[in-house]
Design an enzyme around this catalytic site. Structure first.
Site, short mmCIF file in Angstrom:
data_model
loop_
_atom_site.label_atom_id
_atom_site.label_comp_id
_atom_site.label_asym_id
_atom_site.label_seq_id
_atom_site.Cartn_x
_atom_site.Cartn_y
_atom_site.Cartn_z
N LYS A 194 -29.56 -20.52 16.09
CA LYS A 194 -30.01 -19.71 15.13
C LYS A 194 -31.51 -20.23 14.61
O LYS A 194 -31.42 -21.51 14.38
CB LYS A 194 -29.11 -19.89 13.77
CG LYS A 194 -29.58 -19.21 12.63
CD LYS A 194 -28.68 -19.20 11.53
CE LYS A 194 -29.13 -18.60 10.33
NZ LYS A 194 -27.98 -18.53 9.18
N LYS A 247 -29.58 -15.78 17.50
CA LYS A 247 -30.17 -15.03 16.14
C LYS A 247 -31.52 -15.36 15.82
O LYS A 247 -31.69 -16.69 15.74
CB LYS A 247 -29.29 -15.17 15.07
CG LYS A 247 -29.45 -14.64 13.72
CD LYS A 247 -28.42 -15.07 12.77
CE LYS A 247 -29.12 -15.00 11.33
NZ LYS A 247 -28.51 -15.49 10.40
C1 PBG Z 1 -26.36 -17.38 6.14
C2 PBG Z 1 -26.71 -16.29 7.06
C3 PBG Z 1 -28.21 -15.69 7.04
C4 PBG Z 1 -27.95 -14.59 7.72
C5 PBG Z 1 -27.03 -14.57 8.35
N1 PBG Z 1 -26.15 -15.75 7.72
C6 PBG Z 1 -29.39 -16.19 6.06
C7 PBG Z 1 -30.07 -17.33 6.62
O1 PBG Z 1 -29.60 -18.20 7.37
O2 PBG Z 1 -30.98 -17.65 5.84
C8 PBG Z 1 -29.18 -13.57 8.22
C9 PBG Z 1 -28.95 -12.29 8.42
C10 PBG Z 1 -29.98 -11.29 8.34
O3 PBG Z 1 -31.22 -11.53 8.29
O4 PBG Z 1 -29.71 -10.07 8.73
N2 PBG Z 1 -26.63 -18.83 6.27
#
Ligand code: PBG
Length: 327
Positions: A194, A247
């Site tokens: 991520k 992601k």
């Molecule tokens: C929670 C999380 C996030 C997303 C998924 N789980 C936000 C972040 O990390 O700030 C993002 C999903 C999206 O942008 O569609 N941590």
């Protein structure tokens, strides 16, 4: 006579016959936001066409999903602002928003595959994904809370949990607690790779989870790095992750490919909120054609090696598959 090299001239039928990338609806996961309250369906301003639902109004969305044949959802919870605290304790409350939503959904739609996002940022008053010690994230004290949160989701009936916080060791902490409580077959899909990304901005509006100070760069990955992705994936698999997620998707298709080539578990890709918002905005302005773009990006994600695809366009993609446009 020498045969002249040439390209296979494909008719529509032949084109479908020889497609190298095949996709199917069973691999789609639709992310959905659930909030406190009654009778609420509110559009998310930066994500046109996506809504926050109160639990009683979820059926409206879920029935549409069933109609188009999307069988899996990823749930994000939005608690009352007043329930948030420094320790994110409403993340694992028995009567928390996700716990009640999962119970309700599983009682109405037992076949729907329900995955829950496990993180603290929607539940902490400071909006960070872990507990704080001063201005710093305290990795290790966060693990127990994440594990308790995952357990409470599974006890409510979740089919799979998906930790997205990026703390080190959280997959192991969750796996150990689930196993100890007898949930040995509940899979974990880890947001292993991520990146710290500008593409999450609309989500943070949607979930009210923007950090109140600083950023997430101390725990999310630097987008300059490629090998680090392989390391993160390997670590999470060792800790017991069953599916590895990359992601965002669109700017990271090289990473999807590389991870898919290297690991022995299924790889998921998540087309995040900013990717959705870009297409919606471009289409609204008439600069791009939405449906063609959705199809092309979906094919790209699967072609890169993803076998699971999380996207806010899941219902549209399912329809385009039925129409034979992709798939
Ligand atoms: C929670 C999380 C996030 C997303 C998924 N789980 C936000 C972040 O990390 O700030 C993002 C999903 C999206 O942008 O569609 N941590």
């Amino acid at each position: 006579m020498e045969i002249r090299p040439r390209r296979l001239r494909q008719t529509p039928a032949l084109r479908r016959m020889v497609r190298e990338t095949r996709m199917d609806k069973a691999s789609l996961i639709y992310p959905i936001f659930v909030r406190e309250g009654i009778g609420i369906v509110e559009e998310i301003p930066s994500m046109e066409g996506q809504f926050r639902y109160s639990i009683d109004r979820l059926p409206q969305a879920l029935e549409e999903l069933q109609r188009v044949g999307v069988g899996s959802i990823m749930l994000f919870g939005i608690p009352e602002e007043s329930a948030k605290d420094e320790a994110g304790s409403c993340a694992y409350a028995r009567d928390g928003i996700i716990q009640r939503a999962v119970q309700d959904i599983k009682s109405r739609y037992p076949e729907l595959y329900v995955i829950t996002d496990v993180c603290l940022c929607e539940y902490t008053s400071h909006g960070h994904c872990g507990l704080l010690k001063g201005q710093e994230i305290d990795n290790d004290s966060t693990l127990e809370i994440l594990a308790q949160t995952a357990l409470s989701h599974v006890q409510a009936g979740a089919d799979m949990v998906a930790p997205s916080d990026m703390m080190d060791g959280r997959v192991m902490a969750i796996r150990s607690l689930l196993d100890a409580q007898g949930y040995v077959t509940t899979p974990i899909m880890s947001y292993a790779v991520k990146y710290a990304s500008s593409f999450y901005a609309p989500f943070r509006d949607a979930a009210g989870s923007a950090p109140s100070f600083g950023d997430r760069k101390s725990y999310q990955m630097d987008y300059h790095n490629r090998r680090e992705a392989l390391k993160e994936a390997a670590l999470d698999i060792k800790e017991g992750a069953d599916i590895i997620m990359v992601k965002p998707a669109l700017s990271y298709l090289d990473i999807v490919r590389e991870v898919a080539d290297q690991v022995q578990v299924p790889v998921a890709a998540y087309s995040v909120s900013g990717e959705y918002a870009m297409i919606k905005a471009g289409a609204r302005l008439g600069y791009v054609e939405e449906s063609q773009m959705i199809c092309e990006i979906a094919a790209g994600v699967y072609r890169a090696g993803a076998s699971v695809y999380l996207t806010y366009f899941a219902p549209q993609i399912a329809k385009y598959m039925d129409e034979g446009r992709i798939g």
